[in-house]
Design an enzyme around this catalytic site. Structure first.
Site, PDB file in Angstrom:
ATOM      1  N   LYS A  82       0.591  49.545  23.731  1.00 46.72           N
ATOM      2  CA  LYS A  82      -0.145  48.281  23.661  1.00 46.72           C
ATOM      3  C   LYS A  82       0.782  47.172  23.183  1.00 46.72           C
ATOM      4  O   LYS A  82       1.608  47.394  22.282  1.00 46.72           O
ATOM      5  CB  LYS A  82      -1.339  48.438  22.715  1.00 46.72           C
ATOM      6  CG  LYS A  82      -2.279  47.231  22.651  1.00 46.72           C
ATOM      7  CD  LYS A  82      -3.466  47.540  21.755  1.00 46.72           C
ATOM      8  CE  LYS A  82      -4.427  46.369  21.625  1.00 46.72           C
ATOM      9  NZ  LYS A  82      -5.582  46.692  20.758  1.00 46.72           N
ATOM     10  N   SER A 157     -10.070  45.906  22.588  1.00 46.73           N
ATOM     11  CA  SER A 157      -8.964  45.111  23.099  1.00 46.73           C
ATOM     12  C   SER A 157      -7.861  45.940  23.745  1.00 46.73           C
ATOM     13  O   SER A 157      -6.957  45.395  24.364  1.00 46.73           O
ATOM     14  CB  SER A 157      -8.373  44.292  21.947  1.00 46.73           C
ATOM     15  OG  SER A 157      -7.837  45.157  20.944  1.00 46.73           O
ATOM     16  N   SER A 181     -11.586  49.097  19.226  1.00 44.91           N
ATOM     17  CA  SER A 181     -10.714  48.718  20.342  1.00 44.91           C
ATOM     18  C   SER A 181      -9.965  49.865  21.006  1.00 44.91           C
ATOM     19  O   SER A 181      -9.278  49.653  22.002  1.00 44.91           O
ATOM     20  CB  SER A 181      -9.705  47.657  19.884  1.00 44.91           C
ATOM     21  OG  SER A 181     -10.379  46.460  19.583  1.00 44.91           O
TER      22      SER A 181
END
Length: 486
Positions: A82, A157, A181
């Protein structure tokens, strides 16, 4: 091995094939890079793909594996990270314009642990800007689409990481979880994700959103891969003051999570909160999650309903605390030492104002303003202090529940993946979509999301299993047992 064969292997299966010499890391890495080239234009799971670096790293891993100096379950396996975790020499943007040119000089502890284990990093995945969102639509670099239905969001996210795993664009990925997330995008994309206990995995090198809530964890195809990665990245880190200090030799300190991959829940006590199945829960989500509870009961677990309490206070407490911490954490992005700086300005104050106005997106600005408001004189006690008290009460409610139950079972989200654009038009609706996940971060608990069927549109439904702090093994055992039964 053919490309399709490689792509359909789990990370641990691929690691075994590489170790046995049935396929090289370079061949596997090329297969994933080809898949990214073929599919990522429509999905947009990645912000940056490091083709040259990944192939160079794969060849180095092959040499070390052949020499016997690199062993382990992830040696030579291609992974994705990420884009809020620093990697030395690689662009790290947090999906924001304000960090669109930021190249760190150091590597985060969790990523370094994967590198030490022999993983090959393919690139950095898309996300909601500064991890603020539940859909991966707030990214400065554009929307990520759900591989199961390109008209829908992948969740957020960590939507880029979840979509990359679901679309075979990496073997496994790292995400971060501040209020759901990892678990929510895992549920939306039909993959598996673990949010560890707060302090289990070092946050050093993770660009902060809410410092008391953030935690790094894996997204993968199955529970085995998640347990394997968590075992690698869990470490006491002196560079992170919130890294847990646990008594040596204690059950809590043990990080041999793969030992919990046992297909047995006989005698395990599982609690199902009635509070999680009230108004607002999609009927298809409800039926699939309750069917999963019935399956675990069939397999020998003691499953019963109970009243958890405090659920309705989780969302307001979470967003007050998270936004307060975000407003403080994001003060450092001002255009002075690194990142984006506005082209024209009259003085220092004007430069700050224009840089931040141009550099941050609407959702980040909204949360900074909300956080600044609740921390301001006259409102600090009314909102922020009260939210901290509610946080403590939520932890107490979970503590009471875990005196009786080994695991708590419920849905990951009230719905399956939403159409693109729907949440952005109604931020409150997006915030309420986190109702089943945020309390876990407030209490610092571990949680896992595993697929448990589909809705009437064929979209994946996520099952969430929660444990007491540092009891990851219990949720891994319950999740593995359920997964194998399906």
């Amino acid at each position: 091995m053919e490309r399709e064969e490689i792509l359909h292997l789990t990370a641990t299966e691929l690691g075994k094939k590489i170790a046995a010499g049935e396929v090289t890391s370079a061949t596997a890495t090329q297969a994933y890079l080809d898949q990214i080239g073929a599919r990522d234009k429509e999905i947009h799971a990645y912000i940056t793909v490091d083709t040259e670096g990944a192939l160079r790293r794969a060849r180095e891993c092959d040499e070390k594996i052949k020499a016997g100096t690199l062993t382990g379950p992830l040696a030579g396996v291609p992974v994705a990270i990420k884009d809020n975790m620093c990697i030395e020499g690689q662009l790290t943007t947090c999906a924001s314009r304000i960090l669109s040119n930021f190249v760190p000089t150091y590597t985060s502890t969790a990523v370094q642990a994967l590198l030490d284990a022999g993983a090959v990093i393919l690139g950095k995945t898309n996300m909601d800007e500064f991890a603020m969102g539940s859909t991966t639509e707030t990214s400065y670099f554009g929307v990520t689409r759900n591989p199961r239905d390109l008209s829908r969001v992948p969740g957020g996210s960590s939507g880029g990481s979840a979509a990359a795993v679901a679309a075979d664009l990496c073997a496994v990925a790292l995400g971060s979880d501040t209020g759901g997330s990892i678990r929510q995008p895992a549920g939306f994309c039909g993959v598996t994700g673990i949010k560890p206990t707060y302090g289990r995995v070092s946050r050093y090198g993770l660009i902060a959103y809410g410092s008391s809530l953030d935690q790094i964890g894996p997204l993968a195809r199955d529970v085995t891969d998640c347990a394997t990665i968590l075992e690698i990245i869990s470490t006491r880190d002196p560079k992170d003051s919130t890294s847990a200090r646990l008594p040596e030799g204690s059950e809590e300190a043990a990080t041999d999570f793969t030992s919990a991959l046992v297909q047995d829940v006989k005698g395990m006590k599982i609690g199902v909160p009635r509070d999680y199945f009230l108004e607002g829960l999609d009927p298809d989500v409800k039926s699939n999650v309750l069917a999963a509870a019935d399956k675990l009961r069939e397999l020998g677990a003691e499953v019963e309903e109970f009243d958890l309490g405090m659920v309705e206070y989780a969302i307001p407490a979470y967003y007050i605390i998270a936004c307060a911490e975000a407003s403080s954490n994001l003060e450092r992005f001002d255009g002075v030492k690194y990142g984006y700086r506005t082209d024209s300005y009259t003085d220092l104050h004007n430069m700050y104002k224009k840089t931040r106005s141009e550099g941050f997106g609407p959702e980040v600005k909204r949360r900074i303003m909300l956080g600044s408001f609740v921390l301001s004189s006259g409102y600090y006690d009314a909102y922020y202090v009260k939210a901290l008290r509610v946080k403590a009460l939520i932890k107490q409610a979970f503590d009471r529940a875990f005196e009786k139950y080994d695991v708590i079972l419920g849905p990951v989200a009230p719905t399956t993946a939403l159409p693109i654009g729907e949440s952005l038009s109604d931020p409150i609706k997006m915030y309420l979509g986190d109702i089943y996940t945020v309390s876990v971060n407030l209490a610092g608990l571990p949680g896992i999301s595993v697929p448990c069927g589909t809705d009437r549109n064929g979209l994946p439904v996520g099952l969430q299993l929660l444990g007491q702090t540092f009891a990851e093994k219990k949720i891994i055992r319950a999740a593995y047992t359920y997964e194998q039964s399906r």
